[in-house]
Design an enzyme around this catalytic site. Sequence first.
Site, PDB file in Angstrom:
ATOM      1  N   THR A  67       0.900  -1.568  -0.272  1.00  0.00           N
ATOM      2  CA  THR A  67       0.143   0.421   0.012  1.00  0.00           C
ATOM      3  C   THR A  67       1.321   0.928   0.050  1.00  0.00           C
ATOM      4  O   THR A  67       1.005   2.150  -0.854  1.00  0.00           O
ATOM      5  CB  THR A  67      -0.937  -0.147   1.610  1.00  0.00           C
ATOM      6  OG1 THR A  67      -1.427  -1.382   1.312  1.00  0.00           O
ATOM      7  CG2 THR A  67      -1.826   1.203   1.028  1.00  0.00           C
TER       8      THR A  67
ATOM      9  N   TYR B 274       4.882 -12.107   5.610  1.00  0.00           N
ATOM     10  CA  TYR B 274       3.742 -11.901   4.410  1.00  0.00           C
ATOM     11  C   TYR B 274       3.493 -12.518   3.400  1.00  0.00           C
ATOM     12  O   TYR B 274       4.356 -12.815   2.386  1.00  0.00           O
ATOM     13  CB  TYR B 274       4.290 -10.632   4.363  1.00  0.00           C
ATOM     14  CG  TYR B 274       2.760  -9.611   2.858  1.00  0.00           C
ATOM     15  CD1 TYR B 274       2.269 -10.154   3.321  1.00  0.00           C
ATOM     16  CD2 TYR B 274       3.209  -8.104   2.629  1.00  0.00           C
ATOM     17  CE1 TYR B 274       1.241  -9.647   2.665  1.00  0.00           C
ATOM     18  CE2 TYR B 274       2.629  -7.863   1.772  1.00  0.00           C
ATOM     19  CZ  TYR B 274       1.212  -8.279   1.630  1.00  0.00           C
ATOM     20  OH  TYR B 274       0.540  -7.450   0.692  1.00  0.00           O
TER      21      TYR B 274
ATOM     22  N   LYS C 253       1.077 -12.413   8.006  1.00  0.00           N
ATOM     23  CA  LYS C 253      -0.253 -11.509   7.265  1.00  0.00           C
ATOM     24  C   LYS C 253       0.089 -12.561   6.132  1.00  0.00           C
ATOM     25  O   LYS C 253       0.922 -12.198   5.697  1.00  0.00           O
ATOM     26  CB  LYS C 253       0.418 -10.275   6.884  1.00  0.00           C
ATOM     27  CG  LYS C 253      -0.431  -9.801   6.534  1.00  0.00           C
ATOM     28  CD  LYS C 253       0.351  -8.465   4.972  1.00  0.00           C
ATOM     29  CE  LYS C 253      -1.409  -7.941   4.315  1.00  0.00           C
ATOM     30  NZ  LYS C 253      -0.997  -6.642   4.473  1.00  0.00           N
TER      31      LYS C 253
ATOM     32  N   ILE D 166      -3.757  -6.614   8.979  1.00  0.00           N
ATOM     33  CA  ILE D 166      -3.112  -5.602   8.671  1.00  0.00           C
ATOM     34  C   ILE D 166      -3.470  -5.103   7.379  1.00  0.00           C
ATOM     35  O   ILE D 166      -4.283  -5.315   6.914  1.00  0.00           O
ATOM     36  CB  ILE D 166      -1.193  -6.040   8.018  1.00  0.00           C
ATOM     37  CG1 ILE D 166      -0.634  -6.386   9.269  1.00  0.00           C
ATOM     38  CG2 ILE D 166      -0.631  -4.606   7.219  1.00  0.00           C
ATOM     39  CD1 ILE D 166       0.574  -6.504   9.386  1.00  0.00           C
TER      40      ILE D 166
END
Length: 289
Positions: free
Chosen positions: A43, A131, A160, A200
């Site tokens: 992001t 992640y 995540k 998240i």
Amino acid sequence: MQGVYPAIVTPFKDGSVDFEGLRKNIDFLIENGVKGVVPVGTTGESPTLTPKEHEKVIEKVVDFVNGRVEVIAGTGSNSTLEALEFSQYAEDVGADRVLLITPYYNKPPQEGLKRHFGEVANSITVPIVLYNVPSRTALNIEPDTIKYLFDEYSNITAIKEANPNLSQVSEILDICNIDVLSGNDELTLPIMSLGGKGVISVIANIAPKEFVQMVEFAEKGKFDKAKEIHYKLFPLMKLMFIETNPIPIKTAMNMLGMPSGELRLPLCEMAQSNKLKLQNALNTLGLLK
């Protein structure tokens, strides 16, 4: 880890990082109850930041947060050496944790993943959040690999998980005690119902208060109340991925007058038809004044 951790955007102005805008966004999020912030992830447009910008954003976020919440710095790379260097830098400037995406494009085997994450884990002392996002990396961290990393390295403590396969989430939670955070806003409640610890989040950039309330209800086992908020926000959650993240969230933030600015190529502005859908959703939720 437990709660809501927004994956924050990197605001730009005139081609450079807008650090004053970044500070304002962080203050807004902290005031609305988030447990931490996650800079320079997907992001945050990490692929189009220069290495110096990447490091400067981490440093500035640590400075702006000033210990009020956790900073989980995105330090992953498809180069183990670069991931190691970014992670060491993040630790040196005071980040509380680092977020390591699976190496993308070069698609290592599971043994390569074990060695990649192990090299970074041995080079730092701060906790590591793995992640897993197969839709972007074309690579899945298998549950057995996650268990191995959690058992082998004391500072690999969380993941995540953005694989939408809830069977995988169930298997991870069944075979090890790693903290699982949803990497998909719309799957936060299902994952928490299985034993996940939070999210998240992308949508928390613009609706932090509501999303924090939803997660807190889930933490207390009040899933009926949590579901009310989930379904209220669900149309907006889906629109956050109507185009490639972070195009929709940065577009929404610009509509709301929040520091966001332009996107860096090869990302570009949102299609007008999708802008109208996003504007309507923001109006429906009362976010547009």
